[in-house]
Write a protein that holds these residues in place. Sequence first.
Motif, short mmCIF file in Angstrom:
data_model
loop_
_atom_site.label_atom_id
_atom_site.label_comp_id
_atom_site.label_asym_id
_atom_site.label_seq_id
_atom_site.Cartn_x
_atom_site.Cartn_y
_atom_site.Cartn_z
N LYS A 131 1.20 -1.24 -0.16
CA LYS A 131 -0.37 0.36 -0.17
C LYS A 131 0.60 1.22 -0.46
N GLY A 132 1.87 1.46 0.50
CA GLY A 132 2.83 2.45 1.12
C GLY A 132 3.62 2.64 -0.43
N ILE A 133 3.76 1.30 -1.83
CA ILE A 133 4.11 1.84 -2.84
C ILE A 133 2.87 2.60 -3.73
N THR A 134 1.85 1.86 -3.52
CA THR A 134 0.83 2.21 -4.00
C THR A 134 0.74 3.79 -3.99
N ASP A 135 0.64 4.88 -3.00
CA ASP A 135 0.44 5.73 -2.41
C ASP A 135 1.48 6.12 -2.82
N GLU A 136 2.46 5.68 -3.03
CA GLU A 136 4.00 6.57 -3.64
C GLU A 136 3.93 6.85 -5.30
N LEU A 137 3.17 5.68 -5.55
CA LEU A 137 2.98 5.97 -7.51
C LEU A 137 1.42 6.87 -7.58
N ARG A 171 12.08 2.30 -2.22
CA ARG A 171 12.77 1.61 -2.78
C ARG A 171 12.60 0.47 -1.08
N GLN A 172 12.26 1.17 0.12
CA GLN A 172 12.83 1.20 1.53
C GLN A 172 10.90 -0.11 1.07
N TYR A 173 9.98 -0.09 0.98
CA TYR A 173 9.38 -0.53 0.98
C TYR A 173 9.21 -1.62 0.45
N ALA A 174 9.87 -1.56 -1.31
CA ALA A 174 10.06 -2.57 -2.31
C ALA A 174 11.17 -4.06 -1.19
N PHE A 220 11.27 -9.52 -4.97
CA PHE A 220 13.18 -9.77 -6.07
C PHE A 220 13.37 -8.44 -6.86
N LYS A 221 12.57 -9.14 -7.84
CA LYS A 221 12.01 -8.07 -10.04
C LYS A 221 12.63 -6.55 -8.59
N LEU A 222 10.86 -6.94 -7.72
CA LEU A 222 10.44 -5.54 -7.78
C LEU A 222 11.84 -4.56 -7.04
N ALA A 223 12.31 -5.26 -6.09
CA ALA A 223 13.32 -4.71 -5.18
C ALA A 223 14.54 -4.42 -6.21
N GLN A 224 14.04 -5.27 -7.47
CA GLN A 224 16.23 -4.60 -8.40
C GLN A 224 15.16 -3.32 -8.13
N VAL A 225 13.44 -3.64 -9.35
CA VAL A 225 13.36 -2.16 -10.23
C VAL A 225 13.49 -1.21 -9.78
N ALA A 226 13.29 -1.19 -8.01
CA ALA A 226 13.18 0.61 -7.44
C ALA A 226 14.11 0.91 -7.08
N ASP A 227 15.21 0.78 -7.07
CA ASP A 227 16.86 1.13 -7.68
C ASP A 227 16.69 1.98 -9.32
N SER A 228 16.26 1.61 -10.05
CA SER A 228 16.39 2.13 -11.00
C SER A 228 15.76 3.77 -11.11
N ASN A 229 15.35 4.03 -10.56
CA ASN A 229 14.56 5.58 -10.47
C ASN A 229 14.15 5.67 -11.17
N ALA A 242 8.69 2.17 -14.98
CA ALA A 242 9.45 0.28 -14.66
C ALA A 242 8.92 -0.26 -13.77
N ILE A 243 9.21 0.91 -12.54
CA ILE A 243 8.86 0.54 -11.13
C ILE A 243 7.25 -0.03 -11.13
N LYS A 244 6.03 1.02 -11.48
CA LYS A 244 4.95 0.99 -11.67
C LYS A 244 4.64 -0.47 -12.24
N ALA A 245 5.78 -0.44 -13.52
CA ALA A 245 5.51 -1.84 -14.39
C ALA A 245 5.30 -3.29 -13.57
N GLN A 246 6.54 -3.74 -12.49
CA GLN A 246 6.75 -4.09 -11.91
C GLN A 246 5.97 -4.68 -10.38
N TRP A 247 5.60 -3.33 -9.97
CA TRP A 247 4.56 -3.11 -8.81
C TRP A 247 3.43 -3.43 -9.45
N GLN A 248 2.60 -3.52 -10.59
CA GLN A 248 1.74 -4.42 -11.29
C GLN A 248 1.65 -5.49 -11.67
N ALA A 249 3.01 -6.45 -11.19
CA ALA A 249 3.03 -7.69 -11.87
C ALA A 249 3.39 -8.65 -10.60
N LEU A 250 4.00 -7.78 -9.72
CA LEU A 250 3.76 -8.50 -8.39
C LEU A 250 2.24 -8.12 -8.11
#
Length: 157
Positions: free
Chosen positions: A49-55, A66-69, A120-129, A133-141
């Motif tokens: 939810k924290g990621i959802t709110d941020e996005l 990144r912290q949430y992921a 794991f992929k979300l945590a990696q993508v979260a480092d991408s800035n 891409a983060i939103k796409a991986q968040w949706q996949a998760l």
Amino acid sequence: MTSKETCCRLLMIAACAVAGSVAADEELDPQPVIEGRQSALRDIGAAFKGITDELKKPTPSLPMIRQYARQIDELTKYQQGWFPAGTGPESDIQTAARPEIWQQPAEFKAAQKIFGEQAFKLAQVADSNDPGAIKAQWQALGKTCKGCHEKFREKDD
């Protein structure tokens, strides 16, 4: 609860589950195992939810995402020990976990594995800035969460 506290609690739960399976003559107390897994799953939900709110924000906080992921990724490393034998319907403790978790363990473990991979992929993508891409991986998760909930979790009232 901090991520460190959650991890410590999960390690204790895993130790109890292992001890319960090793000592066949002693019965596993399902209450702390169930409470621990529920706490960990709530922590995952809160981080998601924290990621959802941020996005939803015009300028999401990438350090927060990144912290949430990372928290989700870290918690999923323990998920294989959250549903030991004796913590299902036979425990007579009300939970949202469906009997299919214990009736179809291979399928459930496969769903957990996919969830862990996507976390794991979300945590990696979260480092991408890259918020896209983060939103796409968040949706996949989120799709892996939904798929598992549809088959292995009782519907909320």
